[in-house]
Design a protein around this motif. Sequence first.
Motif, PDB file in Angstrom:
ATOM      1  N   SER A  38       0.820  -1.220   0.000  1.00  0.00           N
ATOM      2  CA  SER A  38       0.000   0.000   0.000  1.00  0.00           C
ATOM      3  C   SER A  38       0.853   1.268   0.000  1.00  0.00           C
ATOM      4  CB  SER A  38      -0.936   0.007   1.207  1.00  0.00           C
ATOM      5  OG  SER A  38      -0.188  -0.130   2.394  1.00  0.00           O
ATOM      6  N   ARG A  39       2.139   1.158   0.361  1.00  0.00           N
ATOM      7  CA  ARG A  39       3.001   2.357   0.390  1.00  0.00           C
ATOM      8  C   ARG A  39       3.949   2.405  -0.809  1.00  0.00           C
ATOM      9  NH1 ARG A  39       2.920  -0.080   5.168  1.00  0.00           N
ATOM     10  NH2 ARG A  39       2.019   0.990   6.957  1.00  0.00           N
ATOM     11  N   VAL A  40       3.707   1.548  -1.785  1.00  0.00           N
ATOM     12  CA  VAL A  40       4.603   1.481  -2.945  1.00  0.00           C
ATOM     13  C   VAL A  40       4.229   2.551  -3.970  1.00  0.00           C
ATOM     14  CG1 VAL A  40       5.005   0.070  -5.008  1.00  0.00           C
ATOM     15  CG2 VAL A  40       5.317  -0.920  -2.726  1.00  0.00           C
ATOM     16  N   GLY A  41       5.259   3.157  -4.570  1.00  0.00           N
ATOM     17  CA  GLY A  41       5.000   4.125  -5.647  1.00  0.00           C
ATOM     18  C   GLY A  41       5.163   3.445  -6.985  1.00  0.00           C
ATOM     19  N   MET A  42       6.113   3.923  -7.780  1.00  0.00           N
ATOM     20  CA  MET A  42       6.365   3.365  -9.107  1.00  0.00           C
ATOM     21  C   MET A  42       6.901   1.934  -8.994  1.00  0.00           C
ATOM     22  SD  MET A  42       9.151   2.591 -11.197  1.00  0.00           S
ATOM     23  CE  MET A  42      10.552   3.316 -10.396  1.00  0.00           C
ATOM     24  N   VAL A  43       6.451   1.053  -9.875  1.00  0.00           N
ATOM     25  CA  VAL A  43       7.008  -0.305  -9.945  1.00  0.00           C
ATOM     26  C   VAL A  43       7.480  -0.509 -11.386  1.00  0.00           C
ATOM     27  CG1 VAL A  43       6.551  -2.773  -9.645  1.00  0.00           C
ATOM     28  CG2 VAL A  43       5.265  -1.094  -8.280  1.00  0.00           C
ATOM     29  N   ASN A  44       8.781  -0.724 -11.587  1.00  0.00           N
ATOM     30  CA  ASN A  44       9.193  -0.953 -12.977  1.00  0.00           C
ATOM     31  C   ASN A  44       9.118  -2.446 -13.303  1.00  0.00           C
ATOM     32  OD1 ASN A  44      11.583  -2.104 -12.090  1.00  0.00           O
ATOM     33  ND2 ASN A  44      12.907  -0.495 -12.915  1.00  0.00           N
ATOM     34  N   GLU A  45       9.406  -2.809 -14.541  1.00  0.00           N
ATOM     35  CA  GLU A  45       9.175  -4.179 -15.006  1.00  0.00           C
ATOM     36  C   GLU A  45       9.984  -5.193 -14.201  1.00  0.00           C
ATOM     37  OE1 GLU A  45       6.886  -5.329 -16.826  1.00  0.00           O
ATOM     38  OE2 GLU A  45       7.695  -7.379 -16.920  1.00  0.00           O
ATOM     39  N   ILE A  46      11.251  -4.898 -13.972  1.00  0.00           N
ATOM     40  CA  ILE A  46      12.079  -5.868 -13.251  1.00  0.00           C
ATOM     41  C   ILE A  46      11.655  -5.936 -11.781  1.00  0.00           C
ATOM     42  CG2 ILE A  46      13.976  -4.208 -12.877  1.00  0.00           C
ATOM     43  CD1 ILE A  46      14.405  -7.994 -13.392  1.00  0.00           C
ATOM     44  N   GLY A  47      11.254  -4.794 -11.215  1.00  0.00           N
ATOM     45  CA  GLY A  47      10.772  -4.770  -9.833  1.00  0.00           C
ATOM     46  C   GLY A  47       9.536  -5.646  -9.690  1.00  0.00           C
ATOM     47  N   ARG A  48       8.634  -5.533 -10.653  1.00  0.00           N
ATOM     48  CA  ARG A  48       7.399  -6.315 -10.630  1.00  0.00           C
ATOM     49  C   ARG A  48       7.712  -7.818 -10.747  1.00  0.00           C
ATOM     50  NH1 ARG A  48       1.857  -6.568 -12.256  1.00  0.00           N
ATOM     51  NH2 ARG A  48       1.540  -8.410 -13.547  1.00  0.00           N
ATOM     52  N   ARG A  49       8.595  -8.136 -11.713  1.00  0.00           N
ATOM     53  CA  ARG A  49       8.891  -9.563 -11.939  1.00  0.00           C
ATOM     54  C   ARG A  49       9.524 -10.192 -10.713  1.00  0.00           C
ATOM     55  NH1 ARG A  49      11.560  -8.959 -17.384  1.00  0.00           N
ATOM     56  NH2 ARG A  49      13.197 -10.257 -16.519  1.00  0.00           N
ATOM     57  N   MET A  50      10.429  -9.452 -10.073  1.00  0.00           N
ATOM     58  CA  MET A  50      11.113 -10.013  -8.901  1.00  0.00           C
ATOM     59  C   MET A  50      10.160 -10.189  -7.727  1.00  0.00           C
ATOM     60  SD  MET A  50      14.795  -8.110  -9.203  1.00  0.00           S
ATOM     61  CE  MET A  50      15.443  -8.657  -7.616  1.00  0.00           C
ATOM     62  N   MET A  51       9.243  -9.243  -7.547  1.00  0.00           N
ATOM     63  CA  MET A  51       8.296  -9.365  -6.431  1.00  0.00           C
ATOM     64  C   MET A  51       7.338 -10.534  -6.668  1.00  0.00           C
ATOM     65  SD  MET A  51       9.370  -7.061  -4.487  1.00  0.00           S
ATOM     66  CE  MET A  51       8.167  -7.454  -3.295  1.00  0.00           C
ATOM     67  N   LEU A  52       6.860 -10.688  -7.917  1.00  0.00           N
ATOM     68  CA  LEU A  52       5.950 -11.800  -8.218  1.00  0.00           C
ATOM     69  C   LEU A  52       6.685 -13.139  -8.084  1.00  0.00           C
ATOM     70  CD1 LEU A  52       3.877 -10.429 -11.272  1.00  0.00           C
ATOM     71  CD2 LEU A  52       3.238 -10.470  -8.858  1.00  0.00           C
ATOM     72  N   GLU A  53       7.976 -13.142  -8.455  1.00  0.00           N
ATOM     73  CA  GLU A  53       8.763 -14.371  -8.327  1.00  0.00           C
ATOM     74  C   GLU A  53       8.944 -14.736  -6.845  1.00  0.00           C
ATOM     75  OE1 GLU A  53       9.536 -16.482 -10.508  1.00  0.00           O
ATOM     76  OE2 GLU A  53      11.040 -17.710  -9.489  1.00  0.00           O
ATOM     77  N   ALA A  54       9.137 -13.721  -6.017  1.00  0.00           N
ATOM     78  CA  ALA A  54       9.257 -13.990  -4.573  1.00  0.00           C
ATOM     79  C   ALA A  54       7.957 -14.623  -4.057  1.00  0.00           C
ATOM     80  CB  ALA A  54       9.559 -12.690  -3.826  1.00  0.00           C
ATOM     81  N   MET A  55       6.817 -14.094  -4.531  1.00  0.00           N
ATOM     82  CA  MET A  55       5.514 -14.647  -4.102  1.00  0.00           C
ATOM     83  C   MET A  55       5.392 -16.096  -4.580  1.00  0.00           C
ATOM     84  SD  MET A  55       2.935 -11.473  -4.898  1.00  0.00           S
ATOM     85  CE  MET A  55       3.495  -9.813  -4.628  1.00  0.00           C
ATOM     86  N   ARG A  56       5.845 -16.338  -5.821  1.00  0.00           N
ATOM     87  CA  ARG A  56       5.732 -17.695  -6.387  1.00  0.00           C
ATOM     88  C   ARG A  56       6.557 -18.687  -5.553  1.00  0.00           C
ATOM     89  NH1 ARG A  56       7.916 -21.353 -10.201  1.00  0.00           N
ATOM     90  NH2 ARG A  56       9.904 -20.259 -10.200  1.00  0.00           N
ATOM     91  N   ARG A  57       7.768 -18.271  -5.188  1.00  0.00           N
ATOM     92  CA  ARG A  57       8.639 -19.184  -4.449  1.00  0.00           C
ATOM     93  C   ARG A  57       8.112 -19.447  -3.042  1.00  0.00           C
ATOM     94  NH1 ARG A  57      14.637 -18.933  -6.847  1.00  0.00           N
ATOM     95  NH2 ARG A  57      13.923 -18.692  -8.975  1.00  0.00           N
ATOM     96  N   LEU A  58       7.564 -18.433  -2.408  1.00  0.00           N
ATOM     97  CA  LEU A  58       6.974 -18.648  -1.078  1.00  0.00           C
ATOM     98  C   LEU A  58       5.801 -19.613  -1.193  1.00  0.00           C
ATOM     99  CD1 LEU A  58       7.043 -15.009   0.385  1.00  0.00           C
ATOM    100  CD2 LEU A  58       8.341 -16.971   1.228  1.00  0.00           C
ATOM    101  N   ASN A  59       5.038 -19.462  -2.284  1.00  0.00           N
ATOM    102  CA  ASN A  59       3.903 -20.335  -2.548  1.00  0.00           C
ATOM    103  C   ASN A  59       4.389 -21.782  -2.723  1.00  0.00           C
ATOM    104  OD1 ASN A  59       1.866 -21.379  -5.000  1.00  0.00           O
ATOM    105  ND2 ASN A  59       0.873 -20.316  -3.305  1.00  0.00           N
ATOM    106  N   LEU A  60       5.491 -21.954  -3.449  1.00  0.00           N
ATOM    107  CA  LEU A  60       6.054 -23.297  -3.650  1.00  0.00           C
ATOM    108  C   LEU A  60       6.567 -23.882  -2.335  1.00  0.00           C
ATOM    109  CD1 LEU A  60       8.063 -22.930  -7.006  1.00  0.00           C
ATOM    110  CD2 LEU A  60       5.928 -24.177  -6.629  1.00  0.00           C
TER     111      LEU A  60
END
Length: 415
Positions: A362-384
């Motif tokens: 909720s406190r995040v501003g701009m998210v660039n492409e690599i920032g987005r990919r890395m955050m989603l990848e972190a979520m994926r790995r925690l999910n795994l």
Amino acid sequence: MKTPISDYLVEILDAVRADDSGEVASYIPTLAQADPDQLGVAMTTVFGRTYTAGDADTEFTIQSMSKPFAFAAALWEHGEDDVEKIVGTEPSGEAFNELSLESGTHRPKNPMINVGALAIHQMIGDPGDSWTVRSDKLVKFFSALAGRQLRVDEDAFESEIGSAHRNLSIAHMLAAYNMIDTNPEDVVRGYTAQCSILVSTRDIAMMAAVLAAGGVSPVTGAQVVARPIVRQVLSVMATSGMYDEAGEWFTEVGIPAKSGVAGGILGALPGQVGLAAFSPRLNDHGNSVRGTALFRRLSNDMGLHLMDAQAIGSRALRAVVSEKGRSVIQIQGPINFTAAEIVVNRLAQTPPSESSVVFDVSRVGMVNEIGRRMMLEAMRRLNLDGKTVLLYDPENSFPDPDIGGGVKPEILSEL
Ligand code: GLU
């Protein structure tokens, strides 16, 4: 409260005013008649706020400050590959009106010197378009960038055309090497009209702010130039924008810039601000003496040098807290590679203790492409790893958060 920024701009004008060194350009008769004492400065933030001081609303001809925008228009119409066949991106280290081409390819070295700008100008519009159609197109485009209707100064145009021997010889050289397929005289006419568009220092700051904002007009929010084109244009400005003074300029000022022979200087600091200075007396390289001094002051006083390393992203991870049986990862600020690396490194070093993990963005501003990919990848790995991943994203900083194979984190409407 009165903003201190306007007072600061007045102060730096006063600091450079006494310097009357340099000469106004004399090879274009109307420029030789300019009042040499005119002095103006303007800045427009990427959020659209403008600050000015001095003669910021006096109009003068845009001259070579038109080159980055004509380059952007050619890239927009033809794409990078076709433009690259006609004009290179190497600094020339030569004077602005040098008769020179790259050996082998016969391309002009870059679009910021006259030979490159003439080749770029004739790419605008459709083959067979008259020079007035090309220049009208550019007037329209520049007007969209400035946020007001601009026009060609007919006197300046006539005055330059009457003595355009140098540009005519450059255009004929381009034709001799088949680098242009339009009548060379017409190319020079259209290019001269492009250079004769009237702007104020305030306009230039606004046009520069569009570049600083990745092509988005800070006032209307419209994407006026595509982001990859802006990157290309700013890169060439950084390496070649200040003629044979480009290296010294970038070392000392560190702002991608372009000067014009009428005394204007345009600078764009990506992500922050568009800057403009105007003062007609030029140094030996054809750059405004007091304009250069103003940019030096602005860069030093306001920490605007692009190569000044800032500790960005270092506070991206605000906290990791255990709440209601869940680990809440609080992320803040712009999420680029460096910021995302801090978050994923922490998650890898110290895995969240609870079985449910909430990403609070909720406190995040701009998210660039690599920032987005890395955050989603972190979520994926925690999910795994067997964690239940949840996302709290009230500002929609991560639209469509697919973490792989159509799996999405559970979206929380409140924490
Ligand atoms: N119209 C001028 C020329 O072609 C522009 C040069 C400049 O601003 O540096 O000579």
